[in-house]
Design an enzyme around this catalytic site. Structure first.
Site, mmCIF file in Angstrom:
data_model
loop_
_atom_site.group_PDB
_atom_site.id
_atom_site.type_symbol
_atom_site.label_atom_id
_atom_site.label_comp_id
_atom_site.label_asym_id
_atom_site.label_seq_id
_atom_site.Cartn_x
_atom_site.Cartn_y
_atom_site.Cartn_z
ATOM 1 N N THR A 49 -41.868 18.134 0.603
ATOM 2 C CA THR A 49 -41.776 17.051 -0.370
ATOM 3 C C THR A 49 -42.978 16.123 -0.242
ATOM 4 O O THR A 49 -43.778 15.967 -1.170
ATOM 5 C CB THR A 49 -40.457 16.271 -0.135
ATOM 6 O OG1 THR A 49 -39.385 17.222 -0.025
ATOM 7 C CG2 THR A 49 -40.169 15.311 -1.277
ATOM 8 N N GLU A 68 -47.980 26.057 5.310
ATOM 9 C CA GLU A 68 -46.539 26.064 5.036
ATOM 10 C C GLU A 68 -45.880 27.294 5.667
ATOM 11 O O GLU A 68 -46.303 28.424 5.433
ATOM 12 C CB GLU A 68 -46.281 26.026 3.528
ATOM 13 C CG GLU A 68 -44.838 26.273 3.103
ATOM 14 C CD GLU A 68 -43.799 25.395 3.807
ATOM 15 O OE1 GLU A 68 -43.992 24.158 3.911
ATOM 16 O OE2 GLU A 68 -42.791 25.946 4.283
ATOM 17 N N ALA A 69 -44.823 27.034 6.414
ATOM 18 C CA ALA A 69 -44.137 28.116 7.128
ATOM 19 C C ALA A 69 -43.392 29.059 6.189
ATOM 20 O O ALA A 69 -43.204 30.233 6.500
ATOM 21 C CB ALA A 69 -43.166 27.520 8.151
ATOM 22 N N MET A 139 -31.046 16.830 -6.017
ATOM 23 C CA MET A 139 -31.843 16.287 -7.121
ATOM 24 C C MET A 139 -31.534 14.870 -7.581
ATOM 25 O O MET A 139 -32.151 14.385 -8.533
ATOM 26 C CB MET A 139 -31.796 17.234 -8.342
ATOM 27 C CG MET A 139 -32.478 18.553 -8.077
ATOM 28 S SD MET A 139 -32.182 19.784 -9.360
ATOM 29 C CE MET A 139 -30.888 20.736 -8.615
ATOM 30 N N HIS A 549 -29.728 13.516 4.682
ATOM 31 C CA HIS A 549 -30.698 12.440 4.548
ATOM 32 C C HIS A 549 -31.282 12.026 5.894
ATOM 33 O O HIS A 549 -31.791 10.917 6.033
ATOM 34 C CB HIS A 549 -30.045 11.222 3.873
ATOM 35 C CG HIS A 549 -29.627 11.476 2.452
ATOM 36 N ND1 HIS A 549 -28.884 10.574 1.727
ATOM 37 C CD2 HIS A 549 -29.854 12.530 1.629
ATOM 38 C CE1 HIS A 549 -28.668 11.065 0.507
ATOM 39 N NE2 HIS A 549 -29.238 12.256 0.430
ATOM 40 N N PRO A 594 -32.993 9.629 -0.402
ATOM 41 C CA PRO A 594 -34.332 9.250 0.042
ATOM 42 C C PRO A 594 -35.522 9.831 -0.707
ATOM 43 O O PRO A 594 -36.651 9.365 -0.519
ATOM 44 C CB PRO A 594 -34.360 9.756 1.485
ATOM 45 C CG PRO A 594 -33.442 10.925 1.497
ATOM 46 C CD PRO A 594 -32.371 10.621 0.496
ATOM 47 N N GLN A 595 -35.326 10.853 -1.552
ATOM 48 C CA GLN A 595 -36.539 11.555 -2.000
ATOM 49 C C GLN A 595 -37.527 10.638 -2.723
ATOM 50 O O GLN A 595 -38.740 10.782 -2.555
ATOM 51 C CB GLN A 595 -36.206 12.796 -2.828
ATOM 52 C CG GLN A 595 -35.498 12.561 -4.137
ATOM 53 C CD GLN A 595 -35.422 13.853 -4.968
ATOM 54 O OE1 GLN A 595 -36.214 14.768 -4.797
ATOM 55 N NE2 GLN A 595 -34.458 13.930 -5.884
HETATM 56 C C1 LIG Z 1 -29.478 20.148 0.780
HETATM 57 C C2 LIG Z 1 -30.170 18.845 0.587
HETATM 58 C C3 LIG Z 1 -29.764 17.994 -0.450
HETATM 59 C C4 LIG Z 1 -30.422 16.769 -0.645
HETATM 60 N N1 LIG Z 1 -30.105 16.015 -1.740
HETATM 61 C C5 LIG Z 1 -30.885 14.947 -2.050
HETATM 62 C C6 LIG Z 1 -30.716 14.263 -3.280
HETATM 63 O O1 LIG Z 1 -29.871 14.623 -4.119
HETATM 64 N N2 LIG Z 1 -31.531 13.201 -3.532
HETATM 65 C C7 LIG Z 1 -32.469 12.768 -2.637
HETATM 66 O O2 LIG Z 1 -33.140 11.780 -2.908
HETATM 67 N N3 LIG Z 1 -32.632 13.395 -1.463
HETATM 68 C C8 LIG Z 1 -31.889 14.490 -1.167
HETATM 69 N N4 LIG Z 1 -32.097 15.171 -0.006
HETATM 70 C C9 LIG Z 1 -33.076 14.641 0.956
HETATM 71 C C10 LIG Z 1 -34.513 14.900 0.565
HETATM 72 O O3 LIG Z 1 -34.638 16.108 -0.145
HETATM 73 C C11 LIG Z 1 -35.341 14.932 1.850
HETATM 74 O O4 LIG Z 1 -35.168 13.731 2.563
HETATM 75 C C12 LIG Z 1 -36.823 15.113 1.573
HETATM 76 O O5 LIG Z 1 -37.012 16.240 0.762
HETATM 77 C C13 LIG Z 1 -37.580 15.245 2.883
HETATM 78 O O6 LIG Z 1 -38.947 15.441 2.617
HETATM 79 P P1 LIG Z 1 -39.954 15.705 3.810
HETATM 80 O O7 LIG Z 1 -41.297 15.769 3.211
HETATM 81 O O8 LIG Z 1 -39.682 14.723 4.885
HETATM 82 O O9 LIG Z 1 -39.526 17.130 4.416
HETATM 83 P P2 LIG Z 1 -39.436 18.556 3.719
HETATM 84 O O10 LIG Z 1 -39.441 18.450 2.246
HETATM 85 O O11 LIG Z 1 -38.279 19.265 4.339
HETATM 86 O O12 LIG Z 1 -40.796 19.277 4.119
HETATM 87 C C14 LIG Z 1 -41.109 19.786 5.393
HETATM 88 C C15 LIG Z 1 -41.956 21.033 5.192
HETATM 89 O O13 LIG Z 1 -42.618 21.380 6.401
HETATM 90 C C16 LIG Z 1 -42.537 22.777 6.600
HETATM 91 N N5 LIG Z 1 -42.712 23.014 8.037
HETATM 92 C C17 LIG Z 1 -41.927 22.599 9.057
HETATM 93 N N6 LIG Z 1 -42.466 22.941 10.242
HETATM 94 C C18 LIG Z 1 -43.645 23.573 9.983
HETATM 95 C C19 LIG Z 1 -44.665 24.135 10.782
HETATM 96 N N7 LIG Z 1 -44.597 24.124 12.131
HETATM 97 N N8 LIG Z 1 -45.727 24.705 10.174
HETATM 98 C C20 LIG Z 1 -45.822 24.742 8.809
HETATM 99 N N9 LIG Z 1 -44.860 24.209 7.999
HETATM 100 C C21 LIG Z 1 -43.803 23.635 8.580
HETATM 101 C C22 LIG Z 1 -41.182 23.134 6.037
HETATM 102 O O14 LIG Z 1 -41.050 24.493 5.768
HETATM 103 C C23 LIG Z 1 -41.124 22.252 4.795
HETATM 104 O O15 LIG Z 1 -41.717 22.884 3.692
HETATM 105 C C24 LIG Z 1 -31.453 16.381 0.235
HETATM 106 C C25 LIG Z 1 -31.852 17.223 1.270
HETATM 107 C C26 LIG Z 1 -31.235 18.456 1.451
HETATM 108 C C27 LIG Z 1 -31.703 19.353 2.560
#
Ligand SMILES: Cc1cc2nc3c(=O)[nH]c(=O)nc-3n(C[C@H](O)[C@H](O)[C@H](O)COP(=O)(O)OP(=O)(O)OC[C@H]3O[C@@H](n4cnc5c(N)ncnc54)[C@H](O)[C@@H]3O)c2cc1C
Ligand SMILES: *[C@@H]1O[C@H](CO)[C@@H](O)[C@H](O)[C@H]1NC(C)=O
Ligand SMILES: *[C@@H]1O[C@H](CO)[C@@H](O)[C@H](O)[C@H]1NC(C)=O
Ligand SMILES: *[C@@H]1O[C@H](CO)[C@@H](O)[C@H](O)[C@H]1NC(C)=O
Ligand SMILES: *[C@@H]1O[C@H](CO)[C@@H](O)[C@H](O)[C@H]1NC(C)=O
Ligand SMILES: *[C@@H]1O[C@H](CO)[C@@H](O)[C@H](O)[C@H]1NC(C)=O
Ligand SMILES: *[C@@H]1O[C@H](CO)[C@@H](O)[C@H](O)[C@H]1NC(C)=O
Length: 613
Positions: A49, A68-69, A139, A549, A594-595
């Site tokens: 994200t 990206e993994a 979403m 979250h 949180p998104q």
């Molecule tokens: C099922 C679900 C439902 C949700 N519903 C909502 C909602 O309705 N509304 C809302 O606002 N929020 C929602 N959330 C929360 C929101 O989606 C997350 O808080 C947000 O997407 C987190 O973003 P991020 O960038 O921190 O992590 P992520 O988007 O998880 O990104 C981390 C990335 O790093 C990659 N990665 C990890 N380790 C490595 C490595 N060693 N090497 C290479 N790549 C790696 C992963 O594969 C991933 O692509 C939900 C989350 C989930 C899981």
């Protein structure tokens, strides 16, 4: 190769699988990409994200590599991550240990047993795909409260985090499309929102809109919540107030009623403008961030299908691996609590006790009752109905498949419900800013399978003021071992007390005269026999679930403050050229979903980096 989905009517078959050759961005081949021939000024670890949002913005003037993994979700997950309705029912989102695994999409993280939550091990879904968790989330789109962002600003000693100051970044990240009243076809599910907190002239990549379908069950259960005092908000939840009820928008691209992920939004947006800017390394896992003798991050070791290589960064490394993997990778790279590092014979680069600590998590439970109103699933129960729904979807971007979100409702518990709080719990709750809602209620329903009963209705309550904290640590010095996750659920008694009060509010909603006419039979879960506070608490402990979250495991904070991992510009303390930008650095779980804040943060730090170049 383009594959076609199995469809009821051939003319409606849309291509559902994209090959990487059709992608608009450049993919990197595994190998030692040094700046001799591939000049990566910035390396982003994690194409999720935050990762794709920041990479896309930086690519305007820098060459950026994204590691990206995971792979491509349309290949790995068919239309499950594309069609809005499927986002609510993806089987691998199950939270029990025996969930159906989908290793191409999900990290398969399972927590350690939670002693205060029925000793259960919890499967915590996290997107392992280009797009990260934005490709699997449900979403809902809204923002936190003015008071919560003021708290953020104060905690990090940087007043550029107040709502007024970050509003431009929320605006820059999103484009809103107002509801299509005709297609929604639900005059009783009125959308109210404040359009002035969006600015479509900025062409924000993330698409925010209202699905063209309203679940009838939700429209009824919304009434029950309104009846107990959570009245409809006139402004929605994106202008700094999160209180009362609203039909919330969702990250759906209204053009085709498809999910707007960080990949389909930010990455394609930048690709159209600047194809050369981003190079994406798929199925590539960063295993260790590298530093020179001045503790400047110089790149990362990466492994793709067993091949080890180095991707170098001329300017800086941005870690966006998410709430569980960012602290893991920091520790593997020598940044974390010295004791943990020494246990695993990892040389200390920066001794930061806060890495992996301070895990905030919002948890919820459901109270179920039978009702005699259809739910979205009712309309998709048979192949014939599915064929009709497919027509509505492909012809008209409408019908049950077109929509994910629904009705959310927030409150601070009313005086009568907090009267029983212990002085300690009352004091814990009083530490939150006055506009920070304590509980979020979500209404939903699914087909009952019981004769004479259309729907099992669910009203859930989510704790937005958790006092319990979890942690993340490493199992070994190798990236091959998943991080050890202790969610810390309900370890602070204030959380159980607050949720018991919320449980009573949910029952009050269920008993409101507004929905008396649709009830079918007694309470299904936990059932009328559960009445004492002790029994209610036990039910909550045994049934609590994550709303996904989790946050704050690399918390932003003031320099020198115990527990702080990054400064307000997301720079890791004690090293140079390394930032963490994702939900792990937000110092608490923003009240609600949180998104929006994750995208905002990525925009803000991208701006910071571009200004400094
Ligand atoms: C099922 C679900 C439902 C949700 N519903 C909502 C909602 O309705 N509304 C809302 O606002 N929020 C929602 N959330 C929360 C929101 O989606 C997350 O808080 C947000 O997407 C987190 O973003 P991020 O960038 O921190 O992590 P992520 O988007 O998880 O990104 C981390 C990335 O790093 C990659 N990665 C990890 N380790 C490595 C490595 N060693 N090497 C290479 N790549 C790696 C992963 O594969 C991933 O692509 C939900 C989350 C989930 C899981
Ligand atoms: C999704 O794909 C499946 C399998 O190909 C297909 O049966 C279904 O009709 C598709 N659904 C939609 C809404 O496109
Ligand atoms: C990358 O470089 C390292 C060190 O020079 C070497 O050991 C390794 O084999 C190289 N990897 C690839 C895939 O070229
Ligand atoms: C709202 O309208 C829809 C569509 O007509 C209907 O199915 C639903 O029962 C209505 N809900 C309420 C609360 O009246
Ligand atoms: C979809 O379009 C076809 C062809 O135009 C039309 O016959 C059909 O009635 C439409 N269906 C819906 C549900 O709009
Ligand atoms: C359930 O439906 C059947 C058939 O429609 C009817 O005979 C029966 O009385 C119903 N039972 C209840 C509990 O409503
Ligand atoms: C995580 O928290 C638990 C419960 O408070 C504690 O027992 C454990 O030692 C902590 N682990 C780490 C690595 O901090």
């Amino acid at each position: 190769m383009v594959k076609y989905g199995k469809c009821a009517l051939v003319v409606l078959c849309a291509p559902i699988v994209e090959s990487s050759a059709q992608e608009q961005f450049r993919t990197g081949a595994p190998g030692n990409a040094s700046y001799d021939y591939v000049v990566n000024q910035i390396v982003v670890i994690g194409g999720g994200t935050a990762g794709l949002a920041i990479a896309s913005r930086l690519a305007v003037s820098a060459s950026v590599a994204v590691i990206e993994a995971g792979g491509l979700y349309k290949q790995d997950n068919g239309n499950q991550s594309v069609v809005p309705y499927y986002g609510l029912v993806m089987p691998f989102l199950g939270t029990t240990e025996d969930y159906p695994r989908q290793p191409l999409m999900d990290w398969d993280l399972v927590s350690v047993p939670q002693p205060s939550a029925g000793n259960r091990r919890i499967h915590y879904a996290q997107g392992k795909t280009l797009g990260g968790s934005s490709a699997i989330n449900t979403m809902a789109y809204h923002r936190g409260t003015v008071g919560s962002y003021q708290r953020w600003a104060d905690l990090v000693d940087d007043q550029s985090y107040t709502f007024d100051k970050i509003l431009p970044y929320f605006k820059k990240s999103s484009t809103i499309t107002r509801p299509d009243v005709q297609k929604r076809n639900a005059p009783n599910a009125t959308v109210l929102y404040d359009p002035t907190v969006f600015d479509n002239s900025l062409h924000g990549p993330l698409q925010v809109s209202w699905g063209n379908w309203v679940d009838p069950t939700q429209s009824w259960l919304a009434r029950s919540l309104q009846a107990i005092g959570q009245t409809l908000s006139s402004s929605g939840f994106s202008s700094g107030k999160v209180s009362g009820g609203a039909w919330v928008p969702t990250t759906i691209d209204p053009k085709g009623a498809t999910r707007s992920s960080s990949k389909s939004s930010y990455l394609s947006f930048v690709s159209e403008k600047n194809k050369a800017g981003v190079t994406v390394y798929l199925h590539s896992q960063a295993s260790k961030i590298l530093f020179d003798k001045d503790k400047r991050a110089t790149g990362t070791t990466v492994s793709t299908e067993g091949r080890e290589y180095v991707i170098s960064a001329k300017e800086e490394v941005v870690l966006s691996a998410g709430v569980f993997h960012s602290p893991q990778l920091l520790m593997l790279s020598g940044i974390g609590p010295a004791a943990t590092l020494s246990t695993h014979s990892i040389g200390v680069v920066s001794d930061l006790s806060g890495v992996g600590q301070n895990l905030w998590d919002q948890i919820f439970f459901n109270v179920l009752r039978g009702i005699n109103v259809p739910n979205t699933g009712t309309y998709l129960a048979t192949p014939t109905q599915q064929a009709v729904a497919l027509q509505q979807y492909f012809n008209n971007t409408a019908g049950p498949y077109s929509s994910a979100g629904g009705y959310l409702s927030f409150e601070r518990l009313p005086p009568k419900d907090r009267a029983a709080f212990s002085p300690r719990t009352a004091s814990m709750l009083s530490k939150f800013p006055a506009d920070w809602p304590e509980i979020e209620y979500i209404a939903s329903g699914f087909p009952s399978g019981i004769a004479n009963l259309t729907t099992i209705g669910a009203i859930s309550a989510t704790l937005l003021t958790p006092s319990s904290r979890g942690n993340v640590t490493i199992r070994s010095a190798s990236i091959a071992d998943a991080p050890v996750i202790d969610l810390g659920w309900l370890t602070d008694p204030a959380d159980g007390e607050t949720l018991v009060a919320a449980f009573k509010r949910v029952r009050e909603a269920w008993k409101s005269p507004a929905i008396a006419g649709i009830l079918g039979g007694p309470e299904i879960l936990p059932g009328d026999a559960i009445t004492s506070d002790a029994d209610i608490l036990k039910f909550i402990q045994e049934s609590a679930r994550p709303i996904w979250h989790a946050s704050s495991t690399c918390a932003m904070g003031k320099a020198g403050k115990v527990g702080a991992v990054v400064d307000s510009k997301a720079r890791v303390f004690g090293v140079k050229g390394l930032r963490v930008v994702d939900n792990s650095v937000i110092p608490f779980s923003v009240p609600g979903h949180p998104q929006s804040s994750v995208y905002m943060l990525a925009e803000k730090i991208a701006d910071e980096i571009l200004k400094g170049r």
